[in-house]
Scaffold this active site. Structure first.
Site, PDB file in Angstrom:
ATOM      1  N   GLU A 111      14.919 -13.234 -13.995  1.00  0.00           N
ATOM      2  CA  GLU A 111      14.169 -14.038 -13.037  1.00  0.00           C
ATOM      3  C   GLU A 111      12.700 -13.656 -13.042  1.00  0.00           C
ATOM      4  OE1 GLU A 111      16.504 -12.975  -9.731  1.00  0.00           O
ATOM      5  OE2 GLU A 111      15.532 -11.050  -9.495  1.00  0.00           O
ATOM      6  N   CYS A 131      19.510  -3.680 -15.695  1.00  0.00           N
ATOM      7  CA  CYS A 131      18.730  -2.439 -15.699  1.00  0.00           C
ATOM      8  C   CYS A 131      19.699  -1.269 -15.762  1.00  0.00           C
ATOM      9  CB  CYS A 131      17.865  -2.347 -14.444  1.00  0.00           C
ATOM     10  SG  CYS A 131      16.805  -0.875 -14.428  1.00  0.00           S
ATOM     11  N   CYS A 135      19.630   2.617  -9.662  1.00  0.00           N
ATOM     12  CA  CYS A 135      19.193   2.961  -8.308  1.00  0.00           C
ATOM     13  C   CYS A 135      20.188   2.314  -7.321  1.00  0.00           C
ATOM     14  CB  CYS A 135      17.776   2.447  -8.053  1.00  0.00           C
ATOM     15  SG  CYS A 135      16.594   3.000  -9.290  1.00  0.00           S
ATOM     16  N   CYS A 138      19.586  -1.048  -5.250  1.00  0.00           N
ATOM     17  CA  CYS A 138      19.051  -2.216  -5.947  1.00  0.00           C
ATOM     18  C   CYS A 138      20.165  -3.043  -6.569  1.00  0.00           C
ATOM     19  CB  CYS A 138      18.078  -1.741  -7.024  1.00  0.00           C
ATOM     20  SG  CYS A 138      17.693  -2.974  -8.269  1.00  0.00           S
ATOM     21  N   GLU A 187      13.591  -1.813 -16.129  1.00  0.00           N
ATOM     22  CA  GLU A 187      12.636  -0.698 -16.121  1.00  0.00           C
ATOM     23  C   GLU A 187      11.727  -0.898 -17.334  1.00  0.00           C
ATOM     24  OE1 GLU A 187      11.409   2.082 -14.598  1.00  0.00           O
ATOM     25  OE2 GLU A 187      10.308   2.378 -16.463  1.00  0.00           O
ATOM     26  N   CYS A 366      13.881  -7.333  -6.254  1.00  0.00           N
ATOM     27  CA  CYS A 366      14.254  -7.562  -7.648  1.00  0.00           C
ATOM     28  C   CYS A 366      15.765  -7.645  -7.824  1.00  0.00           C
ATOM     29  CB  CYS A 366      13.664  -6.500  -8.554  1.00  0.00           C
ATOM     30  SG  CYS A 366      14.474  -4.917  -8.499  1.00  0.00           S
TER      31      CYS A 366
HETATM   32  S1  SF4 Z   1      15.090  -0.458  -8.585  1.00  0.00           S
HETATM   33 FE1  SF4 Z   1      14.156  -1.084 -10.542  1.00  0.00          FE
HETATM   34  S2  SF4 Z   1      14.606   0.695 -11.907  1.00  0.00           S
HETATM   35 FE2  SF4 Z   1      16.006   0.902 -10.148  1.00  0.00          FE
HETATM   36  S3  SF4 Z   1      17.890  -0.143 -10.813  1.00  0.00           S
HETATM   37 FE3  SF4 Z   1      16.600  -1.677  -9.728  1.00  0.00          FE
HETATM   38  S4  SF4 Z   1      15.479  -2.739 -11.365  1.00  0.00           S
HETATM   39 FE4  SF4 Z   1      16.238  -0.794 -12.211  1.00  0.00          FE
END
Ligand code: SF4
Length: 373
Positions: A111, A131, A135, A138, A187, A366
């Site tokens: 996206e 990713c 994290c 997320c 990332e 995100c």
């Molecule tokens: S916060 Fe950023 S680096 Fe961490 S899992 Fe989500 S997209 Fe990946």
């Protein structure tokens, strides 16, 4: 021996998905010419195709009337193959925030978000499908890494935004993309070469690239230290945004698992080095999570950690209010705690802003849109 180049990548890309189509945005001008010649086509047409793509923002071959009609479709499929199709566009803020969910050639979903403000327009782009950084707060991180995006797939998100602005599809009249932030899915530093390639295409003068200023580009990272050091040597003064989210290793090991490999100290030092070499102020991103990282003592500790590298204005803290998710462990801070956090950072001389929550009604954080598809 150069320690940057000898370190292995942290997360290997899953194999066997095939490669995205080769596109002129993957290539330097000389490589574009060579590619056409390889295909038995006249190399000098590469410049015309680049002009259509980067300068005129044309995507319909019928409008490329300077190309001979008999060769047009071969030329276009040689250097301008279709890279992605929009699956869904969501709008907020009276149409000035537009989030697009894209389907890539292999079905991967990514996206991008366009945000128009008075006087500037920012495109937030993805650099990976999924990713691998895991994290826990997320949505993208929960699905793991599908694959790295190609340079052209990254660039195409910006060009698509530029096209809709140029065509007057975004309220506010025709406009241009002034800023690009690598803060969508993925990332960026784990897909380093493609991201650097994209930054070069964005900053190359038209018609070789989009002709943007490096100062308008922000590359974010959760802290792949060798790559931060490498970025400092590239000679492209983009802004570095380090997603710190905690000033202490105990909590950061949990919130940003890559911290178990590169600790807060090393990570902040690499960011400081970046500021020192490039003379660009580093942005520290800190997602405010209620009861997790938003305590007053952590604000003091964050300021102390950053001030440990000098107070010459090398750093700026950007607090990001999480979307409120009632009942979730990961939810937005109490506004009073947020205000106190800001006050304490500022009291210790750290310049601080709270990110505006553009697009929160369309899941601006995100990865959330792709995760619901
Ligand atoms: S916060 Fe950023 S680096 Fe961490 S899992 Fe989500 S997209 Fe990946």
């Amino acid at each position: 021996m150069d320690p940057i180049k000898t370190l292995p990548l942290v997360f290997e890309e899953p194999k066997g998905r095939g490669k995205p189509p080769r596109h002129l945005a993957d290539l330097t001008p000389a490589e574009r010419k060579a590619r056409l010649e390889e295909l038995g086509l006249p190399g000098f047409r590469a410049k015309q195709l680049s002009t259509h793509y980067f300068e005129r923002l044309v995507d319909d071959p019928a409008e490329m009337t300077d190309l001979p009609a008999a060769q047009r479709s071969e030329l276009v499929s040689g250097l301008l193959p279709e890279l992605m199709t929009p699956l869904r566009v969501m709008e907020a803020d009276k149409g000035t925030t537009r989030k697009t969910l894209w389907k890539l050639f292999d079905g991967s979903l990514v996206e991008s978000v366009l945000m128009r403000y008075p006087g500037r327009t920012t495109m937030c782009v993805s650099s990976q499908a999924g990713c691998g950084m895991a994290c826990p707060f997320c949505a993208t991180g929960q699905g793991g890494l599908q694959r790295n995006m190609s340079t052209a797939e990254i660039v195409e998100q910006v060009v698509a935004g530029a096209r809709s602005l140029a065509r007057g599809e975004v309220p506010g009249g025709p406009g241009r993309v002034s800023n690009v932030v690598f803060m969508g899915m993925g990332e960026p530093m784990a897909n380093y070469n493609a991201v650097i390639g994209a930054v070069r295409r964005l900053t190359d003068k038209a018609p070789d690239g989009l002709g943007m200023s490096a100062r308008g580009i922000t590359v974010s990272t959760v802290g792949l230290v060798p790559r931060i050091r490498q970025l400092a040597t590239e000679g492209i003064p983009v802004t570095l945004a380090l997603s710190l989210h905690a000033p202490d290793d105990e909590l950061r090991d949990e919130l940003v698992p890559i911290n178990t490999r590169w600790k807060v100290g090393e990570t902040v030092e690499a960011a400081w080095n970046y500021a020192n070499v490039t003379k660009r102020r580093v942005s520290i991103e800190y997602a405010m999570m209620r009861g997790i990282n938003d305590q007053a003592w952590r604000a003091d500790l964050l300021a102390d950690v950053l001030n440990g590298y000098g107070d010459w204005g090398w750093v700026h803290v950007n607090l990001i209010p999480l979307n409120p998710t009632p009942g979730s462990k990961w939810t937005a801070s109490d506004p009073a705690d947020e205000r106190e956090f800001v006050r304490r950072l500022e009291a210790k001389g750290i310049s601080t802003t709270v990110r505006d929550t553009r697009g929160s009604e369309i899941d601006g954080a995100c990865g959330q849109l792709a995760a619901t598809e």
